[in-house]
Design an enzyme around this catalytic site. Structure first.
Site, PDB file in Angstrom:
ATOM      1  N   SER A  22       3.448  13.896   8.522  1.00 55.32           N
ATOM      2  CA  SER A  22       3.802  14.654   9.727  1.00 55.32           C
ATOM      3  C   SER A  22       4.318  13.778  10.857  1.00 55.32           C
ATOM      4  O   SER A  22       4.875  14.291  11.829  1.00 55.32           O
ATOM      5  CB  SER A  22       2.590  15.451  10.226  1.00 55.32           C
ATOM      6  OG  SER A  22       1.551  14.575  10.642  1.00 55.32           O
ATOM      7  N   TYR A 167      -8.976  -3.926   9.459  1.00 54.01           N
ATOM      8  CA  TYR A 167      -7.782  -3.206   8.993  1.00 54.01           C
ATOM      9  C   TYR A 167      -7.050  -4.014   7.929  1.00 54.01           C
ATOM     10  O   TYR A 167      -6.695  -3.489   6.863  1.00 54.01           O
ATOM     11  CB  TYR A 167      -6.865  -2.933  10.183  1.00 54.01           C
ATOM     12  CG  TYR A 167      -5.525  -2.340   9.820  1.00 54.01           C
ATOM     13  CD1 TYR A 167      -5.413  -1.001   9.449  1.00 54.01           C
ATOM     14  CD2 TYR A 167      -4.367  -3.108   9.862  1.00 54.01           C
ATOM     15  CE1 TYR A 167      -4.175  -0.450   9.116  1.00 54.01           C
ATOM     16  CE2 TYR A 167      -3.129  -2.566   9.538  1.00 54.01           C
ATOM     17  CZ  TYR A 167      -3.042  -1.240   9.169  1.00 54.01           C
ATOM     18  OH  TYR A 167      -1.815  -0.706   8.838  1.00 54.01           O
ATOM     19  N   ALA A 169      -8.218  -6.466   6.089  1.00 59.82           N
ATOM     20  CA  ALA A 169      -9.042  -6.613   4.888  1.00 59.82           C
ATOM     21  C   ALA A 169      -8.914  -5.384   3.992  1.00 59.82           C
ATOM     22  O   ALA A 169      -8.833  -5.493   2.764  1.00 59.82           O
ATOM     23  CB  ALA A 169     -10.504  -6.833   5.276  1.00 59.82           C
ATOM     24  N   ALA A 170      -8.875  -4.200   4.601  1.00 65.47           N
ATOM     25  CA  ALA A 170      -8.694  -2.970   3.830  1.00 65.47           C
ATOM     26  C   ALA A 170      -7.332  -2.961   3.145  1.00 65.47           C
ATOM     27  O   ALA A 170      -7.216  -2.594   1.965  1.00 65.47           O
ATOM     28  CB  ALA A 170      -8.845  -1.748   4.741  1.00 65.47           C
ATOM     29  N   LYS A 171      -6.311  -3.374   3.869  1.00 62.29           N
ATOM     30  CA  LYS A 171      -4.976  -3.396   3.284  1.00 62.29           C
ATOM     31  C   LYS A 171      -4.856  -4.466   2.197  1.00 62.29           C
ATOM     32  O   LYS A 171      -4.118  -4.292   1.211  1.00 62.29           O
ATOM     33  CB  LYS A 171      -3.934  -3.618   4.370  1.00 62.29           C
ATOM     34  CG  LYS A 171      -3.736  -2.421   5.299  1.00 62.29           C
ATOM     35  CD  LYS A 171      -3.347  -1.175   4.544  1.00 62.29           C
ATOM     36  CE  LYS A 171      -2.856  -0.065   5.450  1.00 62.29           C
ATOM     37  NZ  LYS A 171      -2.512   1.161   4.672  1.00 62.29           N
TER      38      LYS A 171
END
Length: 262
Positions: A22, A167, A169-171
């Protein structure tokens, strides 16, 4: 035994699911897929009117589009979402499968390592890792053999910038997950790649890069081309990656950052 070749003809209409379609990069990706001749199922979490606007823009291009509400952080809703997608595929396309899954939906936190809370950490990993893992798993029965999966990472897994430890580390986990997906789904002819954007002017982090001159200037100074990116730097590249011409690109981390921090 002759090996199977999972090749889609260039003239075949494709159906792509784009999560977080969106706004921002997701919106741009969905529209560019339509410009390349594909139909789109996009998801949104709360921005229903914005999602309707994307659908209208895609339909104006002569393509089909459907918007479905989905909270990527709520894995308990994935089974119902998969059933909804199955029904929509049959009703709107007369198909049992779709061709591409673009795992774009996400959010960010800009906070120092020492001040990051467990709740912030959990939310980032729930959306960017757990959500991608289990949504893809739930949709695999509907993904056509020879299909494509594109996951999103960040340029911040290659270079560091204060405030993005959780952030990034998650990626980083997403990048490794993509490699394992490519390995384990290869027998079905499914390719899996990771797109890693640099700093982009969107409403990410409340529009920090777009609306805060000091951030914009700081990131622009890291790019040889002298500016930060915009969504139209990313969406066309993702759409191109889904084209038949790129069928042999697999298990790659593709950074689209204008050469940030080279």
């Amino acid at each position: 035994m002759k090996k199977k070749h999972f090749v889609h003809e260039a003239t075949q209409t494709t159906i792509s699911i784009v999560t977080g379609g969106s706004r921002g990069i997701g919106r741009n990706t969905a529209i560019n897929i339509a410009r390349h001749g594909g139909d789109v199922i996009l998801t949104y979490r709360s921005q229903a009117e914005e999602a309707k606007s994307v659908v209208a823009e895609i339909e104006a291009l002569g393509r089909k589009a459907i918007a479905i509400q989905l909270d990527i952080e709520n894995t308990s809703g994935f089974a119902d979402f998969s059933e909804t997608v199955s029904s929509i595929l049959q009703t709107n396309w007369g198909s049992a499968t779709f061709n591409h899954l673009v795992n774009n939906a996400g959010h960010g936190e800009m906070i120092s390592f020492t001040e990051t809370t467990e709740a912030q950490f959990d939310s980032l990993f729930n959306v960017h890792v757990k959500g991608v893992f289990f949504l893809t798993q739930a949709l695999l029965p509907l993904l056509a053999d020879g299909g494509r999966i594109v996951n999103f990472s960040t340029g911040l897994t290659r270079v560091s910038y204060p405030g993005f430890s959780a952030y990034s580390a998650a990626k980083g986990a997403v990048e490794i997950l993509s490699i394992y997906m490519a390995k384990e789904l290869g027998h079905r002819g499914i390719t899996v790649n990771t797109i890693a954007p640099g700093a982009i002017e969107t409403d990410f982090l409340g529009g920090a890069v777009r609306d805060t001159p000091s951030y914009n200037d700081a990131f622009a100074s890291m790019v040889p081309l002298g500016r930060v990116g915009v969504p139209d730097d990313i969406g066309p590249a993702v759409a191109s990656l889904l084209d038949p011409d790129n069928r042999w690109v697999n298990a790659q981390r593709i950074e689209i950052s204008g050469g940030q921090n080279i």
